[in-house]
Scaffold this active site. Structure first.
Site, PDB file in Angstrom:
ATOM      1  N   GLN A 147      -9.561  -3.920   7.775  1.00  0.00           N
ATOM      2  CA  GLN A 147      -8.709  -3.433   8.857  1.00  0.00           C
ATOM      3  C   GLN A 147      -9.282  -2.181   9.512  1.00  0.00           C
ATOM      4  O   GLN A 147      -8.549  -1.390  10.111  1.00  0.00           O
ATOM      5  CB  GLN A 147      -7.292  -3.163   8.331  1.00  0.00           C
ATOM      6  CG  GLN A 147      -6.601  -4.418   7.803  1.00  0.00           C
ATOM      7  CD  GLN A 147      -5.162  -4.167   7.403  1.00  0.00           C
ATOM      8  OE1 GLN A 147      -4.307  -3.864   8.225  1.00  0.00           O
ATOM      9  NE2 GLN A 147      -4.882  -4.297   6.111  1.00  0.00           N
ATOM     10  N   ARG A 191      -0.239  -9.585  11.089  1.00  0.00           N
ATOM     11  CA  ARG A 191       1.040  -8.933  11.435  1.00  0.00           C
ATOM     12  C   ARG A 191       2.190  -9.926  11.290  1.00  0.00           C
ATOM     13  O   ARG A 191       3.354  -9.535  11.258  1.00  0.00           O
ATOM     14  CB  ARG A 191       1.031  -8.429  12.883  1.00  0.00           C
ATOM     15  CG  ARG A 191      -0.008  -7.382  13.277  1.00  0.00           C
ATOM     16  CD  ARG A 191      -0.077  -6.214  12.348  1.00  0.00           C
ATOM     17  NE  ARG A 191      -1.074  -6.449  11.302  1.00  0.00           N
ATOM     18  CZ  ARG A 191      -1.131  -5.788  10.153  1.00  0.00           C
ATOM     19  NH1 ARG A 191      -0.225  -4.889   9.858  1.00  0.00           N
ATOM     20  NH2 ARG A 191      -2.088  -6.049   9.268  1.00  0.00           N
ATOM     21  N   ASP A 227      -4.617   8.298   2.937  1.00  0.00           N
ATOM     22  CA  ASP A 227      -4.126   6.999   3.391  1.00  0.00           C
ATOM     23  C   ASP A 227      -5.041   6.475   4.499  1.00  0.00           C
ATOM     24  O   ASP A 227      -5.663   7.253   5.229  1.00  0.00           O
ATOM     25  CB  ASP A 227      -2.701   7.160   3.912  1.00  0.00           C
ATOM     26  CG  ASP A 227      -2.011   5.832   4.171  1.00  0.00           C
ATOM     27  OD1 ASP A 227      -2.498   4.796   3.681  1.00  0.00           O
ATOM     28  OD2 ASP A 227      -0.976   5.834   4.862  1.00  0.00           O
ATOM     29  N   GLU A 228      -5.116   5.150   4.648  1.00  0.00           N
ATOM     30  CA  GLU A 228      -5.913   4.505   5.712  1.00  0.00           C
ATOM     31  C   GLU A 228      -7.339   5.058   5.743  1.00  0.00           C
ATOM     32  O   GLU A 228      -7.872   5.411   6.796  1.00  0.00           O
ATOM     33  CB  GLU A 228      -5.231   4.704   7.075  1.00  0.00           C
ATOM     34  CG  GLU A 228      -3.806   4.216   7.158  1.00  0.00           C
ATOM     35  CD  GLU A 228      -3.691   2.696   7.217  1.00  0.00           C
ATOM     36  OE1 GLU A 228      -4.723   2.008   7.061  1.00  0.00           O
ATOM     37  OE2 GLU A 228      -2.569   2.198   7.404  1.00  0.00           O
ATOM     38  N   LYS A 252       0.823  -1.220   0.000  1.00  0.00           N
ATOM     39  CA  LYS A 252       0.000   0.000   0.000  1.00  0.00           C
ATOM     40  C   LYS A 252       0.854   1.266   0.000  1.00  0.00           C
ATOM     41  O   LYS A 252       0.632   2.178  -0.808  1.00  0.00           O
ATOM     42  CB  LYS A 252      -0.917  -0.011   1.221  1.00  0.00           C
ATOM     43  CG  LYS A 252      -1.630   1.305   1.507  1.00  0.00           C
ATOM     44  CD  LYS A 252      -2.458   1.228   2.752  1.00  0.00           C
ATOM     45  CE  LYS A 252      -1.619   1.184   4.001  1.00  0.00           C
ATOM     46  NZ  LYS A 252      -0.981   2.472   4.320  1.00  0.00           N
ATOM     47  N   THR A 253       1.820   1.327   0.894  1.00  0.00           N
ATOM     48  CA  THR A 253       2.639   2.542   1.013  1.00  0.00           C
ATOM     49  C   THR A 253       3.450   2.776  -0.254  1.00  0.00           C
ATOM     50  O   THR A 253       3.610   3.909  -0.708  1.00  0.00           O
ATOM     51  CB  THR A 253       3.568   2.441   2.237  1.00  0.00           C
ATOM     52  OG1 THR A 253       2.783   2.190   3.405  1.00  0.00           O
ATOM     53  CG2 THR A 253       4.355   3.721   2.423  1.00  0.00           C
TER      54      THR A 253
END
Length: 759
Positions: free
Chosen positions: A263, A621, A229-230, A37-38
């Site tokens: 998420q 994670r 973002d997010e 994503k980043t």
């Protein structure tokens, strides 16, 4: 405008590349865990700049300052110094920058103070006291949360008082005057020239709403490209501001939002999953493009497929199928402990084993729990085994008293109307201005309609207090005069000495005192680093090293920005704190009904869905190793509680579990002491617990009657058989075999034992 094809595009898979190069119009990027994503977000910005878009026309909104910094660093590796000219930061920091310039249009000074949660609580507590309301009924934290929720839903004090549903809720909770507290709090903040964190959003929306042409039009023209973002973590107010900035009704703007509905775990902060679920539909008339990043580059296949199986049980979601090409890897391990103490020991044992057999470092390992209070037992065993660890989620550096004291002095220098800062430091260190004198001045200020600061020179108090007040006012004014020309560090160093704080801390030679002076000096070092940083933030402005800008920056720091990356330690943290992180080995502990999922989520399907998303975040994670654990019993709220395994465990197919032949314990009363949960029409049905009696009514048999060969029941270890008894009459010791636990042969002194004879 040229279309670049740089080498960095070759690092992307096909879907990532399409998401990067689709620069015009509305775009939704659904990014699964570990899907890059980043990288997509940063390469998209670099691509825009290489296409010829001026970097200062790009606005990127994040949820942590750390994310914004890392994004700029990555962009800089592609396009160089132009990355510094991109507007990238948290919602709160970017909106605070805009408000600094435009605040006068809504009646605020440009140097307004930003109140943290403690400041807000203090103001509310004083209002409750002034209104003669019961402080237990009108709990300050509960009131603060209620006001925050109202602001996030664009409900003003006037609208609140007119909303019969809200008023009825307050009457039922015996807080009918809450709307008056809200109104008084809003007025106090305005009078003090202060905004809390919610106001940075709430007041910006008000600014845009009141000034649609000059102000909103100006920023629409400035920011031609908006990236978020997010996006799954946004609340209703944030989405409302975004829609205004992109001129939603006409949709002639370019917006790209990146996030993962699976998420979305911050409903308790006001975030709503509905924003990302609705985004595609909202922008469908304007030709939205949707890209799904489904390849996971982080985790092995067992972990990824288990996560898919779990999340598919949620009702509302954007359909996607995450996959990995990193191979199957190790199956997921399960630890089934009789007690929370045994769970702590076995987790610590497994960590030692992983370090020895797989050569993992401490820093490769994390223990994740649902609530911070669960950390104690794991701390104890890690200490016993001499394993270095660090807990995240404790007291933040900027929440320490010695730090908040100096910050309060600095806030006062920038904004003398800041009453919370003034009250904190006017008599600290002690200078002879007692509470009675402060109360007198406060009363005089209220009578004259002045701020507390305005009333200090005219204070009608005793001679000694009057002299101290005059010296205090003179000190602050001199520092404010210095701040007009000096940088933040020069002012902070001056005030640290003149206030007496530095001398007070130096006088304490205890271990704790030395720690406090180290913290104090670390703050001054941080201010020096801020002053010496020569990064250009905006093409239109030079770096601002003023005290006001420094205070704004630290007021907007988040816990995750302050994490120390140095040192080899096992990480202990809540699942919420772990979002965005990754470790080679993850332990998700306390997987029991009413703990994970939390008992607070049990009253709604939406609550259970969010708990499942939280579990999904926890297990994704892990890169290589995932261990899930639960205990049949644990102390909670001072009482021994007997637990059922979490329903989430039964949603993971046995083929992904290392001890699949033992996983019947998830469905077997004799081994787990838990209840069976079988999935029927989307719900779970319980079977009875293994214990023959209710533990709360347990009655142990007299120890003198215990004999070899008997079957007995022990509340912790379950059913057992007495193999032998030895020792003298006063110290009889029974050797008892308990089936289904580690080390099943237990020697128990009968005079202390609590055993019920079964046969």
């Amino acid at each position: 405008m040229e279309t670049p094809h740089s080498a960095y595009l070759d690092q992307l898979n096909d879907v990532q590349k399409n998401a990067v190069t689709a620069t015009e119009g509305p775009v939704l990027v659904v990014a699964g865990p570990g899907s890059g994503k980043t990288r997509v977000l940063t390469f998209r910005i670099a691509y825009l700049i290489e296409k010829g878009i001026p970097p200062w026309q790009i606005l990127t909104l994040t949820f942590t300052n750390k994310a914004a910094r890392e994004m700029k660093e990555r962009i800089g590796k592609v396009v160089g110094d132009r990355a510094n000219q991109v507007w990238a930061g948290t919602f709160h920091s970017i909106f605070a920058r805009i408000l600094r310039v435009e605040a006068d249009k809504i009646g605020y000074p440009s140097n307004f103070t930003i109140y943290d949660s403690d400041d807000t609580k203090s103001v509310i507590t004083k209002i409750i006291k002034d209104m003669n309301l019961d402080k237990n009924t009108y709990n300050a934290n509960a009131i603060r949360s209620r006001i925050s929720s109202a602001k996030s839903n664009l409900i003003t004090p006037i609208l609140y008082a007119k909303n019969e549903e809200l008023m009825q809720q307050d009457r039922m909770s015996k807080r009918p005057h809450l709307h008056k507290i809200y109104a008084a709090y809003t007025a106090k903040c305005k009078q003090a020239g202060a905004m809390d964190f919610d106001d940075l959003l709430y007041r910006l929306f008000e600014l845009f709403q009141r000034n649609p042409d000059d102000v909103l039009g100006k920023y629409r023209e400035k920011f031609k490209y908006l990236l978020v973002d997010e996006f799954q973590d946004t609340n209703q107010l944030q989405y409302a501001i975004i829609r205004k900035l992109v001129n939603y009704d006409k949709s002639d703007r370019n917006i790209c939002v990146v996030g993962d509905d699976a998420q979305s775990i911050y409903a308790f902060r006001g975030a709503t999953i509905q924003n990302i679920l609705d985004f595609e539909q909202d922008f469908k008339p304007h030709g939205i493009q949707v890209f799904k990043l489904e390849q996971n580059y982080r985790s092995t296949d067992h972990i990824v497929q288990a996560a898919n199986e779990v999340i598919m049980n949620n009702r509302r979601q954007i359909q996607k199928k995450i996959w990995s090409d990193k191979g199957g890897g190790s199956p997921i391990s399960m630890i089934k402990a009789m007690t929370d103490s045994e769970e702590g020991k076995r987790v610590a044992d497994t960590i030692i084993e992983q370090k020895n057999r797989m050569h993992l470092q401490n820093s490769d390992i994390a223990i994740l729990y649902r609530t911070n209070s669960q950390s104690r037992i794991f701390e104890e065993y890690l200490r016993r085994y001499n394993v270095s660890y660090k807990i995240f989620g404790g007291l933040s550096f900027y929440q320490r008293k010695e730090i908040k004291d100096l910050i309060a002095y600095l806030r006062l220098v920038v904004n003398p109307k800041d009453e919370e800062a003034l009250r904190r430091v006017i008599n600290f260190p002690k200078r002879g201005i007692g509470q009675s004198s402060i109360d007198k001045v406060s009363g005089q200020a209220a009578a004259k309609g002045q701020t507390l600061w305005q009333s200090l020179p005219e204070a009608e108090v005793g001679k000694r207090a009057k002299q101290s007040i005059n010296e205090f006012v003179d000190m602050v004014k001199k520092a404010a005069h210095k701040a007009a020309t000096a940088n933040a560090y020069e002012v902070a160093a001056y005030m640290a000495k003149q206030s007496g704080l530095l001398d007070l801390l130096k006088a304490d030679n205890t271990v704790e005192g030395l720690g406090r002076i180290e913290n104090f000096n670390a703050l001054l070092d941080g201010i020096k680093a801020f002053v010496e940083d020569d990064t250009v933030i905006d093409v239109d402005t030079l770096p601002d090293k003023s005290l006001a800008t420094y205070l704004q920056n630290i007021a907007l720091l988040t816990d995750s920005d302050d994490k120390d990356k140095d040192g080899d330690y096992v990480t202990l943290m809540s699942v919420h704190a772990a979002k965005g992180l990754e470790f080679k080995s993850i332990f998700v502990v306390g997987l029991e009904e009413d703990l994970f999922p939390s008992f607070m989520s049990m009253d709604s399907l939406d609550g259970l869905d969010e708990e499942r998303r939280l579990f999904y975040v926890a297990i994704t994670r892990a890169e290589q190793l995932l261990t899930l654990s639960y205990a049949n019993s644990r102390y909670r709220f001072g009482k021994m509680r007997y637990n059922e395994p979490s329903r989430f465990l039964s949603e993971i197919p046995d083929k992904h579990l290392a001890n699949a032949n033992k996983t019947s314990s998830r469905r077997s009363s004799s081994d787990s002491g838990g209840a069976v949960r079988s999935k029927v029409s989307g719900a779970f049905k319980k079977k009875t617990s293994s214990f023959k009696i209710d533990p709360t009514t347990f009655q142990p048999s007299p120890s003198s009657e215990i004999k070899a060969g008997q079957k007995v029941l022990h509340l912790k270890f379950g059913e057992g058989v007495v193999k032998s008894i030895d020792g003298g009459a006063a110290n009889r010791i029974a050797t008892i075999y308990f089936d289904g636990i580690d080390h099943p042969n237990r020697r128990i002194m009968l005079k202390f034992a609590k055993l019920q004879i079964l046969t």
